[in-house]
Design an enzyme around this catalytic site. Structure first.
Site, PDB file in Angstrom:
ATOM      1  N   ALA A  34      -2.677   4.344   2.841  1.00 21.97           N
ATOM      2  CA  ALA A  34      -2.046   5.644   2.574  1.00 21.97           C
ATOM      3  C   ALA A  34      -2.753   6.834   3.221  1.00 21.97           C
ATOM      4  O   ALA A  34      -3.954   6.799   3.472  1.00 21.97           O
ATOM      5  CB  ALA A  34      -1.992   5.854   1.072  1.00 21.97           C
ATOM      6  N   GLY A  84      -1.515  -0.193   2.006  1.00 23.87           N
ATOM      7  CA  GLY A  84      -0.258  -0.474   2.698  1.00 23.87           C
ATOM      8  C   GLY A  84      -0.470  -1.405   3.880  1.00 23.87           C
ATOM      9  O   GLY A  84       0.442  -2.162   4.258  1.00 23.87           O
ATOM     10  N   GLU A  87      -0.371  -4.763   2.513  1.00 19.58           N
ATOM     11  CA  GLU A  87       0.999  -5.055   2.059  1.00 19.58           C
ATOM     12  C   GLU A  87       1.887  -5.443   3.245  1.00 19.58           C
ATOM     13  O   GLU A  87       2.707  -6.354   3.145  1.00 19.58           O
ATOM     14  CB  GLU A  87       1.557  -3.855   1.285  1.00 19.58           C
ATOM     15  N   GLU A 107      -5.649   0.739  -4.314  1.00 17.33           N
ATOM     16  CA  GLU A 107      -4.837   1.821  -4.901  1.00 17.33           C
ATOM     17  C   GLU A 107      -5.292   2.244  -6.291  1.00 17.33           C
ATOM     18  O   GLU A 107      -5.238   3.416  -6.649  1.00 17.33           O
ATOM     19  CB  GLU A 107      -3.361   1.411  -4.954  1.00 17.33           C
TER      20      GLU A 107
END
Ligand SMILES: NC(=O)c1ccc[n+]([C@@H]2O[C@H](COP(=O)([O-])OP(=O)(O)OC[C@H]3O[C@@H](n4cnc5c(N)ncnc54)[C@H](O)[C@@H]3O)[C@@H](O)[C@H]2O)c1
Length: 676
Positions: A34, A84, A87, A107
């Site tokens: 992020a 991310g 991910e 996170e």
């Protein structure tokens, strides 16, 4: 980034010449996740949750195309794949990594949860228990561990083999020679519902104890549980529903603030372009509580270390302390004992200055005595090379005074470690007006290599951390000596402020005698606004020094302290003689103990001892354990309302005339309150 990837995917999927798609990072990272400054903006915006939801939906749609689009996808993980980034890698149909690649979903450290399918794909790749542990700790997994866990399909020995190998795997999938695995549909690793639920609920109990009323850990566990019982698709919806409101939660705002504040700390104006010099050989003077921790930490980090003590006996004890720290850490990390031999090989114990001429840095951690420290620094100037940095770990003494008997003040600096030195993250770097910029830059480089958070501060009694927290102990002492139970104060600070330990537990840990000694030094410097307690002196006379004598405010069996109301009663009676008994609510305890810390922080800011407000927040969290999910002492004060803090201090100043100066709000705080 999301839009760019979506566009590239669209093109690749439409191009008949493209058989499969391989993702890799352009620089040292695969992808770090992020944009945190942007998250901060969203956290403060009134529409943050809505914007977030839209972004999350786009993220989920993109991950769907990566996982189940017309062409197979492979992640060639060339470095850290975080948030991310991981991910995206998990949405790919296979992952190939280098030996130095790392994998993590950090996170939760920001008060949010993975938002692009991480809560669903990770349990399906490595099992629920492992996934829960990885997400709740936020710690990245090194490549080997990730491969063992099943997160990475293949590791390449050499970086240059990464892309060719990833392409080979991708083309084999396109040709149907290898199955195209989709993490969201994987069933083999997630395990039974019963075992998964057990892991989730166990983690819930642990996290409740640690997370102290913050919502993100529970939200993450809930989303994993929905996925476990209702399938990955439903789990993705649950993840999105849970994430969007978290972004504007007070804990997310605080943790994001703390993350960005910590990142700012090493940036010291005026040092731009100055490269830290290489420090490899370091001498430590004193193998006591602090010296042993510093030596152990440096051995772990690969330094050559000389440990000097005053005589053979003290040296023996010092080396034993170092050995004990290292073996405890190795045991905890389940590392082989051979690591101990390897580490100790780099240690040279001595009672002389032999070898000091080769040192790049000397850290003095001897007794807190001005005369002895001055003599030692005069000696160091003679035996060390002219470029050697001369550092002191003093917790209170003015650095200029320590260097008074030398001509080396430009290379004298304070390196203030916190106890235990191998654990506490803060390293206060104290520069005097004479300390050279190069030495400050070197100290920051050294702190980074040690894995510490460097905060550069000015030279004043108590520096920043101990100075802003001296009113904390004194306010508690005022309350205790005026009738409030010390155990109640500890309970209130832990339950309402979420301090990791009560103020009296902290005094017992560092030593009642140390507290009395430090109060003397602080009182000399800031006497007009100090409360000088008598309780500590009475306890000291009775050898109730805290953990080290087995009894202080608490009685100890090992490290566990048990209240000792009966034993403490005669000391309390003596300390309370001739003083009124006051009645306070729990909220008043919080205000009377914490607001004076805010007040002293304002004085430090007014005197320019820190570079920025947020450095105070970092110091309060990393040095004194103020809860990170409250963002640091100044951030917390602003959330409480600076004008309220100021008003309440003025109220206490008026209500308790004997300590009116102790509570009186300083000019800087009054100005802030007026502006607020
Ligand atoms: N204990 C803490 O929590 C803490 C925290 C931060 C800073 N400090 C500071 O660190 C310093 C050391 O504190 P400590 O708690 O480790 O003390 P300590 O009493 O545990 O250890 C001091 C050691 O220094 C040795 N020593 C004394 N004179 C020496 C000399 N001339 N040469 C070599 N060794 C010598 C002593 O033998 C002893 O082993 C002090 O300045 C203290 O203020 C302490």
């Amino acid at each position: 980034m999301k839009a760019a990837i979506a566009e590239a995917m669209k093109k690749a999927n439409a191009d008949p010449a493209v058989k499969a798609i391989v993702f890799t990072g352009a620089g040292k990272f695969f992808m770090a996740g992020a944009d945190i400054p942007n998250l901060r903006k969203l956290a403060s915006a009134s529409t943050g949750a809505d914007v977030m939801r839209k972004g999350l939906q786009e993220g989920h749609d993109l991950m769907d195309v990566v996982e189940s689009g017309p062409k197979p996808t492979v992640a060639a993980v060339n470095g850290p794949a975080l948030g991310g980034g991981l991910e995206l890698a998990m949405a790919c149909n296979a992952r190939v990594g280098t030996k130095t690649s790392i994998y993590g979903l950090p996170e939760l450290k920001l008060g949010i949860i993975p938002g692009m399918g991480g809560t669903q794909r990770l349990p399906r790749l490595i099992g629920v228990a492992g996934a829960v542990k990885a997400m709740l700790s936020g710690k990245p997994m090194p490549a080997k561990l990730a491969a063992k866990a099943g997160l990475v399909d293949q590791l390449v020995k050499k970086s240059k083999d990464l892309l060719p190998t990833a392409c080979k795997v991708a083309l084999a999938m396109a040709a149907g020679q290898l199955p195209r695995r989709k993490a969201l549909e994987e069933k083999s690793r997630i395990g039974s519902k019963a075992r998964g639920e057990e892991a989730i609920e166990l983690a819930r109990v642990k996290s409740k104890r640690k997370a102290k009323g913050t919502p993100h850990a529970a939200a993450c566990l809930d989303a994993i549980k929905v996925g476990l019982f209702e399938g990955g698709r439903k789990g993705l919806d649950a993840e999105m529903d849970a994430f969007a409101p978290l972004i504007s939660s007070p804990s997310a705002k605080s943790l994001i603030h703390m993350f960005l504040a910590t990142r700012q700390c090493p940036k010291v104006p005026g040092l731009e372009g100055i490269k830290p010099r290489k420090i490899q050989t370091v001498a430590v003077l004193g193998g006591g509580t602090m010296g042993a921790g510093i030596v152990a930490l440096m051995l772990f980090k690969g330094y050559n270390v000389i440990l000097k003590e005053i005589n053979e006996k003290a040296l023996y004890v010092g080396v034993e302390r170092v050995t004990n720290i290292i073996s405890a850490v190795l045991k905890r990390r389940k590392l082989p004992s051979i690591a101990m031999e390897m580490g100790m090989r780099n240690l040279t114990p001595t009672t002389t200055y032999e070898g000091f001429d080769k040192c790049d840095l000397v850290v003095e951690a001897i007794v807190e005595n001005i005369g002895i420290k001055q003599k030692v620094f005069a000696d160091l100037e003679k035996v060390c090379k002219p470029s050697c940095i001369l550092a002191t770990n003093t917790s209170t003494i003015d650095i200029d005074i320590i260097g008074e008997k030398t001509n080396a003040r430009d290379r004298i600096v304070g390196l203030h470690f916190f106890s235990p030195a191998h654990v506490m993250p803060l390293l206060e770097i104290i520069r005097t007006t004479s300390t050279s910029k190069q030495v400050v830059a070197d100290s920051i480089g050294y702190a980074k290599r040690l894995g510490k958070t460097p905060v550069t501060v000015g030279n004043c009694v108590g520096f920043t951390a101990n100075r802003i927290f001296f009113p904390y102990g004194q306010a508690a002492a005022f309350l205790v000596e005026n009738g409030v139970c010390p155990y109640r104060i500890d309970r209130v600070l832990k339950s309402l402020v979420h301090m990791p330990m009560g103020v009296h537990e902290m005094v017992d840990l560092s030593g009642v005698d140390i507290g009395v000694h430090t109060t003397g030094i602080i009182a000399k410097a800031y006497g007009d606004r100090c409360y000088i307690p008598t309780m500590g002196r009475y306890l000291m006379e009775a050898k109730r020094l805290g953990q080290k004598t087995g009894v202080g405010y608490y009685v100890y069996q090992g490290r566990r302290g048990v209240p000792d109301a009966k034993g403490l009663a005669p000391f309390l009676q003596k300390a309370r003689q001739g003083k009124p008994t006051i009645k306070v609510t729990d909220q008043e305890i919080v205000e009377m103990v914490m607001y004076p810390v805010v007040n002293e922080s304002c004085r430090v800011l007014a005197e320019g001892h820190v570079i920025r407000d947020s450095d105070i927040d970092v110091v309060s969290i990393t040095g004194y354990g103020f809860p990170a999910h409250k963002g640091g002492i100044m951030f917390w004060a602003k959330a409480q309302g600076i004008d309220k803090v100021c008003q309440r201090l003025a109220h206490y100043s008026k209500t308790y005339p004997s300590v009116s100066k102790f509570f009186a709000p300083c000019d800087y705080l009054q100005n802030l309150a007026r502006k607020a």
